[in-house]
Structure formats: structure tokens, C-alpha cells
Scaffold this motif. Sequence first.
Motif, PDB file in Angstrom:
ATOM      1  N   ARG A 144       4.302  -0.405  -0.082  1.00 41.87           N
ATOM      2  CA  ARG A 144       5.364   0.453  -0.616  1.00 41.87           C
ATOM      3  C   ARG A 144       6.101  -0.241  -1.748  1.00 41.87           C
ATOM      4  O   ARG A 144       6.456   0.388  -2.757  1.00 41.87           O
ATOM      5  N   SER A 145       6.312  -1.534  -1.581  1.00 39.75           N
ATOM      6  CA  SER A 145       7.060  -2.239  -2.629  1.00 39.75           C
ATOM      7  C   SER A 145       6.223  -2.386  -3.896  1.00 39.75           C
ATOM      8  O   SER A 145       6.734  -2.781  -4.933  1.00 39.75           O
ATOM      9  N   LEU A 146       4.921  -2.091  -3.801  1.00 39.23           N
ATOM     10  CA  LEU A 146       4.088  -2.099  -5.006  1.00 39.23           C
ATOM     11  C   LEU A 146       3.906  -0.682  -5.553  1.00 39.23           C
ATOM     12  O   LEU A 146       2.958  -0.394  -6.277  1.00 39.23           O
ATOM     13  N   VAL A 176       4.645  -4.060   2.126  1.00 37.27           N
ATOM     14  CA  VAL A 176       4.268  -4.642   0.845  1.00 37.27           C
ATOM     15  C   VAL A 176       3.678  -3.553  -0.053  1.00 37.27           C
ATOM     16  O   VAL A 176       4.009  -3.460  -1.235  1.00 37.27           O
TER      17      VAL A 176
END
Lengths: 248, 336
Positions: free
Chosen positions: B211-213, B209
Motif C-alpha cells: 500500500r505504501s508503494l 508495504v
Amino acid sequence: MKILEVQHLVKEFGGLRANDDISFSLEKEELTGVIGPNGAGKTTLFNCIAGLHPVTSGRIFFDGRDITALKAHEVARLGLARTFQVYTAAGDLNVEENVMVGCFMRTASRTEARRRARRILAELNLEEHADALVSELPVAAQKQVTMATALGTAPKLLLLDEVAAGLNPSEIDQIMDTIRHLHHDLGITIVLIEHVMALVMNVCQRLVVLDYGKKIADGGPEDIADNPQVIKAYLGERYVAEHTGELS
Amino acid sequence: METLKNAFDFSDFPRSDLVVAGVLALALAAFPFLSPSSFAMATMIQFFMFSIYGMGWNTIGGYGGQVDLGKAQYVGIGAYTTAVMLIRWDIPFWVSMPVGMCLSVMWSFIIGYPLFRLKGHYFAIATIATSLVLKDLFEVWDFVGAARGLEISPIKYHPPDFLRLIFRDDIYYYYIIFAFFLAGIVYINWFRKSRLGFQLRSIKDNEEVARSLGINVHWAKIKTYAIATAFVSVAGSFHACYIKNIEPEDTMSLDISILIALMAMLGGAGSLWGPIIGAGILIPLKSYLKEWLGARAGLVGIDLIIYALIIMVISAKEPRGIWGIVERVRRRKRRR
Ligand SMILES: Nc1ncnc2c1ncn2[C@@H]1O[C@H](COP(=O)(O)OP(=O)(O)OP(=O)(O)O)[C@@H](O)[C@H]1O
Ligand SMILES: [Mg+2]
């Protein structure tokens, strides 16, 4: 103008082809649904696009750039945000702080991050929960917090993985309103994975159907609902029976 | 400007906390005037040093959730840099301390890069290994006195020497380390609210999560590890001037690494006050046990048993330590 283009995407896990030669492209400001039975490869497709999984072969373009080899955080910084199927939000942070994590992608200033987070919470009608821990909220609100956090990164394209799973009909209506609001009023291009057919058929302008890792159909909701291959592969015998039952 | 404002802004804590903290700070400031025994003074100085180690550990270990069991190697680098520079070249503490900090940070980058490819237990074990390797190296390295270590002989200097930090009376050491301690609190108060602080808490929660931010997880960990290292190194430099006799065994041993991590976890990993609470409990306990055990050689090792018990209780009952309990009780009250 195309915002996302997936070309011949293949993703293998060992011997398993979770995504098998998938190609499609999205126009800016489209609202697209990805549907398919459990294990069809929908989440895997999101993971490949978002850079979480290295792809086995194929290419992915986002906003005119080849992002195939980029890492997840690099893809995110280009403006591609996503939510996760099972994950809700960071346990020791309250709602506002969770959203601030997203906002910190675009600013190093805490004041600015907080200002943006508050604006997003207001936008999604979550202000009253700002100080709550995410675990204290009802599931529907938790899902909205994950959307708010993703929105914190100011995305051009938002991928939503089953945000309506486990919600009751009135909560689903609420989530539908939120999605429409993001799409209509904020102009964000959205792709959503969903099993809740009411939602998919209502809000999506276009559907991509996966089955066993392959794309088996792509088109408007009405066409998809009539597509015999989709009916057989995904909606199944029961759906067919119900609908013929209705007609007779 | 905003940074400075955030560093001194404690307003997100309840008033009661701030009152307690203020009273304690005044008590600590007044402590040397209450004619404490030299044992009590020494214990308090250790408390400050370990609080600083713990605050450093808490950045990567608490906020970031990366259980680091190799902090002692940076106590060693800090202490040895200061001792070597003073003994060999008569370079004062205020120069050697930042030099030691730079060396520590450089070393932390070198080992941090591969270390943070590892996760969970593998990471923890690898940090132990790097620390022990460095200790072994110092034990055979003649330049730094090998296993005999180094001794700063106070006779050569004219205490009170504020440049070299050589004093006869502990009161000077007390106030100097107290000042570092307060500065550490202010820094961590900024850190926990900074972008990096938020990123770490997200990483601790779920790396995918994070990384996806848009968070570069590997780099965020390395940066934080360097910050943690800097804290430990500064207090390590102080340790050299204060103790004056340093050996690999008492600066870089595994016990110290474990004690640092344990204190922070006991008090509350990932909270501002946690490491200080933990040090406030464990350091007096340790000093007392050491005195008491001095007379009863047969019981050596009982401190390890106590540590092990603490680890078990924390991980079973409340992973967020004493501060976690305080916060939980507060939340429950507020919801009523
Ligand atoms: N990290 C992984 N390692 C190995 N296999 C995986 C991994 N992720 C997914 N798979 C496999 O790939 C296939 C597709 O999984 P995926 O999660 O993409 O399905 P899905 O369409 O999202 O299903 P659902 O509707 O249940 O969420 C499954 O057979 C799954 O077991
Ligand atoms: Mg899925």
C-alpha cells in the motif's frame, strides 16, 4: 513553502495515546529527524502521516492538500514515500524487481519501470546487487534497497524509519552519505526516525522529539542537545553523566 | 506492442528450460499420432484442462498468495453457460464461451468485493463456502437440470462440428484444448511481468508495504481474481462440450477446487511452469487411481489421503513446490 503540516494529531490504540496532540510542519527540502525513546510514538506518527492508520483526531496536510482521510496508496501516489522499521524487501523478488515495484507506481510499462529502477540502483551504488535476492545481501545493503524501492515512486517527501538500526559504524557512514545525497543532490525532503545519535546530530537540520506520544521539543540539533527536558526524558541520566564527565 | 513482446519473451529462463519446454511441446503436439489408448488421450485432455485451471488459480493464489479454494464454481458457470446456451438455443461454443467468461467475471466481482476484505484462512474458507452455495443452488435449479444436470446429445449434431465443438474423435478436443493451453502460457508469461504481476508479488509479501508503494491492494486482488476466473471459466466451457454430461457434483464439487489449488502448489505456486508440472503429476495419478479403484471399491478415498499427504509435505518442506526446489538448487550452484 510547507510540504507537510501536522495539526493536533491524536492517535489512540484502545486506551493508549500513542500520539498525543502533535503539531509541526516541514519546509520543502528540509532534513528533519524524529527522535524519542522506544515506544514514544515515532513509528505511529509515520503510519498516521502515510495513511496506514486512521487518525483519532487532528489534520494532516501534504503539499497543500488535506490527506487526513486518504488511504495509504492514495497518499503514496501524491508523492509521499516511506520505509518500514522492520521490513526489508520482498523475498522472492531480486533487488532490481523490488525497486521496479516502486517504479510501477508511476508507469505501467515494464521497460520504463526497469529503466528507472536501474537508474536508482546506480544512484545508490547498488548495481552490482541487481540480480541478488535481498535476503542474500548484508543488512546495510538491504536497508538501501528499501530506500531505493521507496525512491522508485519518485517521492517529494521520504519518511525513513530507522534505516541505520543494526549497522556498524562504517555502514552508518555509508547510509549517511546516501541520505545526504538524496537530500542535497536530488532535492528530496526527508524525515528520518533514528536512535543512532551520531547520524541524527550529523545530518539533520532539525529535530522533533517525542516522549510518551507528546512532542516535547522541536529545533536545531544543538538546541535539542542542550534542552534539559530532552536530556532528562530521552538522553537519560547516563548521557548527562557522560557529558558532565567529559567537561570536568 | 510492448505487451505482445513481453508475452512472447521467455528469455529470462535459462536456455536449458526453454529446450526442455520446446521438446515437451513438440512431444505433446505429436502425441495423438503415437496411437495412444483412449484412456491416455482422455488423461491428456484432462491434463490440459487442469493446467489451465491451475494457471488461472496461480495468478491470485500463487503470485498473489491468496489461497483460493473455490475455483470449481467457475468451472460450473463456464460449463453450464455453454451447455444451457447450446441445448436451449443452439448457440455455438465460440459465443457461449465468452458469455460464460463474462458471467463468471461478473460473479467474481460480486463475491470478490467482500471476499477480499478477509485475510488468510478466513479468505480460503469463504471461497469454499461461496462455491458450495453455488453448487447447492444449481442442484435445485430446474432451468439447469437441477441435480440431474444437463446432457448434450451428440446425435442432434453432425460431428465434426467446429462451431459447437461436438466431435466423435478425441483428437479434435485434444488440439483445441492444447491451443488454449499454449495461449494460457503466453498470457501468464505476460502477466507475471506486468505491473499487476509485480503488484501482486508485493502484496503477497507484505500488504502494508504494498500500500505504501501506491498499490490499491483490494482492487488489485479483485482484478486478479477476475483473471483467474476467466481462465477457469474458459476451460469449464470446454469441459461441457467435451464431457457432454454435466452435473453440479462433477463440475463444482470441493474436490475439484482443492485439486486445482493443490496441483499449482505442488508444482510451484507463483511460477510459470508450476501449475503445469503439478497437473502433469497429479492428473495421471488421479486417472490411474480412478481406474484402479474402480475394481476396489473399498479403497475409495485413497486419493484424498494422497492429496492430504502432499499438502503436508509441501507446507513443511518447500512452500514453493517442485519449482521452488529447482530454483533453490540453481541459485546454490550459481553462487558457488
Ligand atoms: N498497531 C498498534 N496497535 C496497538 N498499539 C500499538 C500499535 N502500534 C503501536 N502501538 C503502541 O503505540 C506505542 C508507540 O509505538 P511506536 O511503534 O509508534 O513507537 P516508536 O517510537 O516507533 O518506538 P521504537 O523506537 O521502539 O520503534 C507503543 O506503546 C506501542 O505498543
Ligand atoms: Mg518505531
